[in-house]
Motif scaffolding. Structure first.
Motif, mmCIF file in Angstrom:
data_model
loop_
_atom_site.group_PDB
_atom_site.id
_atom_site.type_symbol
_atom_site.label_atom_id
_atom_site.label_comp_id
_atom_site.label_asym_id
_atom_site.label_seq_id
_atom_site.Cartn_x
_atom_site.Cartn_y
_atom_site.Cartn_z
ATOM 1 N N LEU A 40 0.730 -1.226 0.210
ATOM 2 C CA LEU A 40 0.108 -0.183 0.022
ATOM 3 C C LEU A 40 0.938 1.184 -0.162
ATOM 4 N N GLY A 41 2.055 1.090 0.339
ATOM 5 C CA GLY A 41 2.959 2.134 0.297
ATOM 6 C C GLY A 41 3.004 3.105 1.731
ATOM 7 N N PRO A 42 3.180 4.447 1.739
ATOM 8 C CA PRO A 42 3.258 5.128 3.113
ATOM 9 C C PRO A 42 1.647 5.211 3.528
ATOM 10 N N LEU A 43 1.695 4.871 4.922
ATOM 11 C CA LEU A 43 0.582 5.118 5.729
ATOM 12 C C LEU A 43 0.756 5.983 7.033
ATOM 13 N N VAL A 44 -0.424 6.992 7.280
ATOM 14 C CA VAL A 44 -0.459 7.726 8.337
ATOM 15 C C VAL A 44 -1.732 7.537 9.201
ATOM 16 N N LEU A 45 -1.685 7.151 10.470
ATOM 17 C CA LEU A 45 -2.772 6.633 11.141
ATOM 18 C C LEU A 45 -2.723 7.735 12.361
ATOM 19 N N SER A 46 -3.983 8.155 12.525
ATOM 20 C CA SER A 46 -4.482 8.899 13.683
ATOM 21 C C SER A 46 -5.382 8.077 14.761
ATOM 22 N N VAL A 47 -5.164 8.265 15.844
ATOM 23 C CA VAL A 47 -6.000 7.517 16.889
ATOM 24 C C VAL A 47 -6.329 8.293 17.900
ATOM 25 N N CYS A 48 -7.647 8.510 18.234
ATOM 26 C CA CYS A 48 -8.203 9.253 19.362
ATOM 27 C C CYS A 48 -9.006 8.645 20.358
ATOM 28 N N LEU A 49 -9.047 8.590 21.655
ATOM 29 C CA LEU A 49 -9.823 8.010 22.548
ATOM 30 C C LEU A 49 -10.769 8.855 23.165
ATOM 31 N N GLU A 50 -11.876 8.774 22.641
ATOM 32 C CA GLU A 50 -13.108 9.777 23.005
ATOM 33 C C GLU A 50 -13.782 9.195 24.547
ATOM 34 N N GLU A 51 -13.183 9.401 25.613
ATOM 35 C CA GLU A 51 -13.450 8.787 26.929
ATOM 36 C C GLU A 51 -14.949 9.092 27.325
ATOM 37 N N GLU A 52 -15.406 10.475 26.675
ATOM 38 C CA GLU A 52 -16.609 10.675 27.273
ATOM 39 C C GLU A 52 -17.945 9.935 26.553
ATOM 40 N N GLU A 53 -17.423 9.469 25.203
ATOM 41 C CA GLU A 53 -18.548 8.455 24.818
ATOM 42 C C GLU A 53 -17.900 6.989 24.612
ATOM 43 N N LYS A 64 -15.356 5.772 23.022
ATOM 44 C CA LYS A 64 -15.221 5.408 21.646
ATOM 45 C C LYS A 64 -13.868 5.827 21.234
ATOM 46 N N ILE A 65 -13.389 4.850 20.488
ATOM 47 C CA ILE A 65 -11.953 5.044 19.679
ATOM 48 C C ILE A 65 -12.277 5.627 18.333
ATOM 49 N N ARG A 66 -11.883 6.804 18.061
ATOM 50 C CA ARG A 66 -11.983 7.278 16.513
ATOM 51 C C ARG A 66 -10.631 7.064 15.895
ATOM 52 N N VAL A 67 -10.657 6.672 14.397
ATOM 53 C CA VAL A 67 -9.382 6.231 13.806
ATOM 54 C C VAL A 67 -9.607 6.846 12.297
ATOM 55 N N ILE A 68 -8.315 7.373 11.824
ATOM 56 C CA ILE A 68 -8.331 7.682 10.451
ATOM 57 C C ILE A 68 -7.011 7.107 9.911
ATOM 58 N N LEU A 69 -7.368 6.340 8.760
ATOM 59 C CA LEU A 69 -6.000 5.814 8.051
ATOM 60 C C LEU A 69 -5.860 6.470 6.749
ATOM 61 N N ARG A 70 -4.868 7.019 6.495
ATOM 62 C CA ARG A 70 -4.711 7.740 5.351
ATOM 63 C C ARG A 70 -3.624 6.873 4.275
ATOM 64 N N MET A 71 -4.196 6.615 3.135
ATOM 65 C CA MET A 71 -3.695 5.826 2.026
ATOM 66 C C MET A 71 -3.328 6.509 0.761
ATOM 67 N N ARG A 72 -2.862 5.805 -0.306
ATOM 68 C CA ARG A 72 -2.584 6.771 -1.424
ATOM 69 C C ARG A 72 -4.036 6.804 -2.096
ATOM 70 N N GLU A 73 -4.857 6.186 -2.002
ATOM 71 C CA GLU A 73 -6.111 6.093 -2.876
ATOM 72 C C GLU A 73 -6.981 7.072 -1.835
ATOM 73 N N CYS A 74 -7.084 6.824 -0.568
ATOM 74 C CA CYS A 74 -8.082 7.797 0.110
ATOM 75 C C CYS A 74 -7.789 7.628 1.291
ATOM 76 N N SER A 75 -8.747 8.109 2.361
ATOM 77 C CA SER A 75 -8.620 8.101 3.656
ATOM 78 C C SER A 75 -9.761 7.393 4.168
ATOM 79 N N LEU A 76 -9.539 6.388 5.184
ATOM 80 C CA LEU A 76 -10.497 5.734 5.909
ATOM 81 C C LEU A 76 -10.713 6.243 7.271
ATOM 82 N N HIS A 77 -11.892 6.636 7.738
ATOM 83 C CA HIS A 77 -12.308 6.615 8.955
ATOM 84 C C HIS A 77 -13.478 5.953 9.411
ATOM 85 N N GLY A 78 -13.154 5.515 10.895
ATOM 86 C CA GLY A 78 -13.871 4.678 11.703
ATOM 87 C C GLY A 78 -14.042 5.092 13.026
#
Length: 537
Positions: A144-157, A159-173
């Motif tokens: 897939l080539g270069p990847l940049v991942l961001s992770v945030c813990l939303e303790e009040e809710e 939840k774990i929020r994640v963004i994965l950046r790839m060449r084709e697109c960014s995926l959010h979950g």
């Protein structure tokens, strides 16, 4: 054709043979009468056969030229397709029916006019991550080539929020913490978003200004500024040369321009200028500008751009309009606009407007609208009313400006632009991953990188041309939402302190052609390479 010719009645052929083969008598009185009779019959039969052959060669005209379509309501259609195809038209020609709605008809509800977003998830990081404690990670995947991942813990809710950046697109979950016995690792979170991830580990980003760089990458396609061309087509004008050579503006055309925006003086203009010269008057003295729902729009009006005597192609005009992605055509008269009449690599969509007269509404100004775009441009809203006419200026303005913005955003999905954007994104992501990784190692005291702090690859954001944010600013400037500056490579500018004020403010006065110089040299080469398709101006 052959089968039709062979199916002529046998009696006709027999008559010809009988006349030609019949014996000539020696009786002089009968000879004259019989000869004249044979000649008359022969010519009558030949005339019938010749008429039959002409009918056999008749063919139906293509759909746009059928008289029943061209004369509906006494008006010609606004748009005719090109002979070579490759464009769609809305409304389709076969749907052109009654163009005389009731006098109470005024168009669809403007509340249904939704403006499309170029990248709906571009601001998720800014909205949900930057104000919270979070971590970012980088890796280079073999596939897939270069990847940049961001992770945030939303303790009040919880939840774990994640963004994965790839060449084709960014995926959010977003995942519920209750799903996991322990907080999952970066690799596990990445694989939950994309099962094609094969890396064994991610490296932690420890650079203090990483959020600035990541935000710049995520939002590099987001811009509130648009520029569109406006062509003025008079009666009988069917060619690009005729349309671009118009110099005078009728009162009808001026009234239509006032619907779109305000005519402004370019000298000293301080708002979004859409590539027009606001200092030296090299692109004319006036333009049409407007703001619309938080967006700024500059119109390249052909009749207001410089006219060059002796130049049938009017390159001074086409260098702007030919580099737009969407143009609006205003018609005076009944001459249709041909979908491919303006030769351009960039123009992918045209909105055509014509003022029409209806006997039942002589006191109202009625505008008819049609749209054409290249076949790989997906449809976009708002939907044209049926019939596609407007009687209220405010509704027409709301519809046209929304349609123009959505048209440009939709055109970016066409093959030419989507391929170019993929290459741009790939190069920028590679540069982002390299810079985040290198700067993080420097922050952690890696002795092997101690001498790189002042090098081109890791120059500070505030130090000028090598900074990642500066690179993205240039990418946005150069792209200018219609790829105006693609095509003529230019050398990279020097530091920010040496650049002219107009470039610092967000728009360079330099000739078009430069693409952003990335701190990673290979990324810069990639971006320069993609500038090869040059506009035919």
């Amino acid at each position: 054709m052959f089968s039709t010719c062979c199916s002529r009645p046998e009696s006709v052929q027999d008559n010809i043979l009988d006349i030609l083969d019949s014996p000539v008598t020696e009786s002089k009185p009968f000879l004259s009468t019989s000869s004249n009779q044979r000649d008359t019959e022969l010519f009558e039969i030949i005339e019938k056969l010749q008429g039959s052959r002409i009918d056999e060669q008749r063919c139906e005209f293509p759909l746009p030229l059928k008289s029943q379509i061209l004369t509906i309501g006494g008006d010609l259609p606004l748009i005719l397709p090109s002979e070579s195809g490759g464009y769609w038209i809305d409304p389709p020609l076969e749907r052109l029916v009654d163009m005389s709605p009731s006098s109470s008809y005024s168009g669809s509800d403007p509340e249904s006019y939704d403006i499309m977003e170029r990248d709906g998830e571009a601001k998720i990081y800014h909205e949900f991550f930057r104000s919270r404690y979070h971590h970012s990670f980088t890796a280079v995947d073999p596939a897939l080539g270069p990847l940049v991942l961001s992770v945030c813990l939303e303790e009040e809710e919880n939840k774990i929020r994640v963004i994965l950046r790839m060449r084709e697109c960014s995926l959010h979950g977003v995942f519920s913490v209750s799903l996991f016995p322990n907080i999952p690792s970066a690799v596990e979170l990445a694989k939950m978003l994309c099962d094609r991830v094969t890396v064994a580990k991610f490296d932690v980003v420890g650079y203090l200004k990483a959020p600035d760089l990541i935000t710049a990458f995520d939002e590099h396609r987001v811009s509130p500024n648009f520029k569109f061309g406006i062509l003025y087509q008079k009666e009988g004008q069917l060619t690009e040369e005729d349309i671009l050579s118009n110099n005078t503006e009728s009162e009808e055309f001026k009234e239509f321009l006032s619907v779109l925006g305000e005519t402004v003086e370019l000298q000293g203009f301080t708002r979004f200028r859409g590539g027009l010269d606001v200092c030296h008057g090299q692109t004319g003295s006036e333009a049409v500008y407007t703001s619309f729902h938080g967006r700024e729009i500059m119109f390249h009006v052909a009749t207001k751009l410089p006219f060059t005597e002796g130049d049938p192609q009017q390159l001074q005009r086409k260098r702007h309009i030919g580099n737009d992605i969407v143009a609006l055509v205003y018609q005076e008269g009944q001459t249709p606009f041909l979908s491919d009449v303006i030769k351009s690599h960039f123009l992918h969509c045209f909105l055509v407007v014509r003022r029409i007269q209806r006997p039942e509404e002589e006191d109202k100004t009625v505008y008819q609208v049609s749209v054409t775009a290249r076949e790989d441009v997906p449809p976009f809203g708002p939907v044209l009313p049926d019939p596609p006419v407007f009687t209220e200026r405010s509704l027409l303005r709301e519809f046209l400006l929304t349609k123009l913005i959505n048209a440009e955003i939709s055109c970016y999905k066409a093959q030419r632009f989507s391929r170019l954007e993929l290459r741009t994104r790939s190069s920028l992501l590679e540069s982002l991953q390299t810079e985040l990784s290198t700067r993080s190692q420097c922050m952690m005291g890696d002795p092997s990188l101690s001498g790189l702090q002042s090098s081109e690859g890791v120059r500070g954001v505030s130090e000028g041309s090598g900074g990642f944010i500066e690179n993205f600013k240039r990418a946005i400037r150069v792209r200018s939402h219609s790829f105006e500056t693609l095509g003529v490579p230019r050398k990279v500018a020097v530091g920010a302190s040496q650049r002219p004020k107009a470039e610092k403010d967000g728009e360079s006065d330099k000739p078009p052609g430069a693409l952003p110089h990335l701190s990673d040299s290979s990324g810069a080469a990639e971006l320069k390479d993609q500038a090869s398709p040059q506009e035919e101006t």
